[in-house]
Enzyme design. Structure first.
Site, PDB file in Angstrom:
ATOM      1  N   ASP A   1      -2.086  -4.826   2.463  1.00  0.00           N
ATOM      2  CA  ASP A   1      -1.377  -4.830   1.436  1.00  0.00           C
ATOM      3  C   ASP A   1       0.019  -5.643   1.517  1.00  0.00           C
ATOM      4  OD1 ASP A   1      -2.525  -3.057  -0.639  1.00  0.00           O
ATOM      5  OD2 ASP A   1      -2.726  -1.767   1.018  1.00  0.00           O
TER       6      ASP A   1
ATOM      7  N   ASP B   1       3.402  -9.056   6.466  1.00  0.00           N
ATOM      8  CA  ASP B   1       4.342  -9.390   5.588  1.00  0.00           C
ATOM      9  C   ASP B   1       5.696  -8.379   5.635  1.00  0.00           C
ATOM     10  OD1 ASP B   1       4.304  -7.329   2.838  1.00  0.00           O
ATOM     11  OD2 ASP B   1       2.691  -7.493   4.173  1.00  0.00           O
TER      12      ASP B   1
ATOM     13  N   ASP C   1      -2.863  -7.714   8.506  1.00  0.00           N
ATOM     14  CA  ASP C   1      -2.397  -6.681   7.336  1.00  0.00           C
ATOM     15  C   ASP C   1      -3.147  -6.816   6.122  1.00  0.00           C
ATOM     16  OD1 ASP C   1      -0.700  -4.378   6.387  1.00  0.00           O
ATOM     17  OD2 ASP C   1       0.332  -6.093   5.389  1.00  0.00           O
TER      18      ASP C   1
END
Length: 220
Positions: A9, A166, A7
């Site tokens: 951001d 995240d 991922d």
């Protein structure tokens, strides 16, 4: 061959301040008060369209198609070059270097549109690490649908893959794609770690190569 899919951001980079600046400019153009950086950060992860919808709802407005398109277009135009305050999380570049040196193929799976993705990657010097990409405006559903991860796996191609993210969206994506997940715990997650799908978690990027070796070992 093995791969690691990241991922963007909240995992590799923190773009909160630049995203907030874009949202503030967009809202002010509509005569609306800015929202806090913390509020905007909470809207990150499901793609730009959803972020615009959340901004409209948080401002107490009705989300009409015309308003949504106008605000989306204004945000997107500014977002293409919004890199001034975006930073890479400490240790992430070293982890990318280590994985490449060990022979892993790397992919980037983001709900950010293609233009802003490459703009920020070039600005931060990260573009060269990745062999395959999936974007929020690609010809497939956005995360948490597993299609973007499968798109990357097909591009690499690899037999084993580890997904690194995240957030709740990332955990749901990895679970739907049926791939192991390494959860970076210093990102944008709101849910307790133990409640999210993952096979390993880490808060120090130096831990990731060993996690990859365990969960997506390279063929001998």
């Amino acid at each position: 061959m093995s791969g690691v899919v990241f991922d963007l951001d909240g995992t590799l980079i923190d773009a909160t301040l630049d995203i907030h600046a874009c949202a503030t400019e967009m809202l002010e153009a509509e005569g609306l008060a800015p929202l806090s950086p913390e509020t905007i950060q909470g809207f990150v992860g499901n793609g730009l369209g959803k972020l615009i919808t959340h901004c409209i709802e948080a401002s107490g407005l009705e989300d009409s198609p015309a308003r949504h398109k106008r605000m989306y277009d204004r945000f997107h135009a500014r977002y293409e070059t919004a890199v001034e305050h975006t930073v890479v999380f400490p240790g992430a570049v070293d982890a990318l270097e280590a994985l490449k040196a060990e022979g892993y193929r790397l992919g980037l799976c983001t709900n950010k549109p293609e233009g802003p993705t490459h703009g920020v990657l070039r600005h931060l010097g990260l573009e060269r690490y990745f062999d395959a990409f999936a974007y929020g405006d690609g010809p497939y559903p956005r995360k948490p649908d597993p299609a973007p991860v499968r798109h990357i796996i097909d591009q690499l191609p690899v037999r084993r893959v580890l997904y690194v993210g995240d957030s709740e969206v990332d955990a749901a994506t990895a679970q739907a794609a049926k791939v192991p997940m390494a959860l970076y715990t210093r990102g944008f997650r709101k849910t307790p770690v133990e409640e999210l799908y993952h096979d390993a978690h880490f808060d120090d990027w130096s831990e990731l190569p060993a996690i990859a070796a365990r969960l997506a070992p390279r063929p001998e």
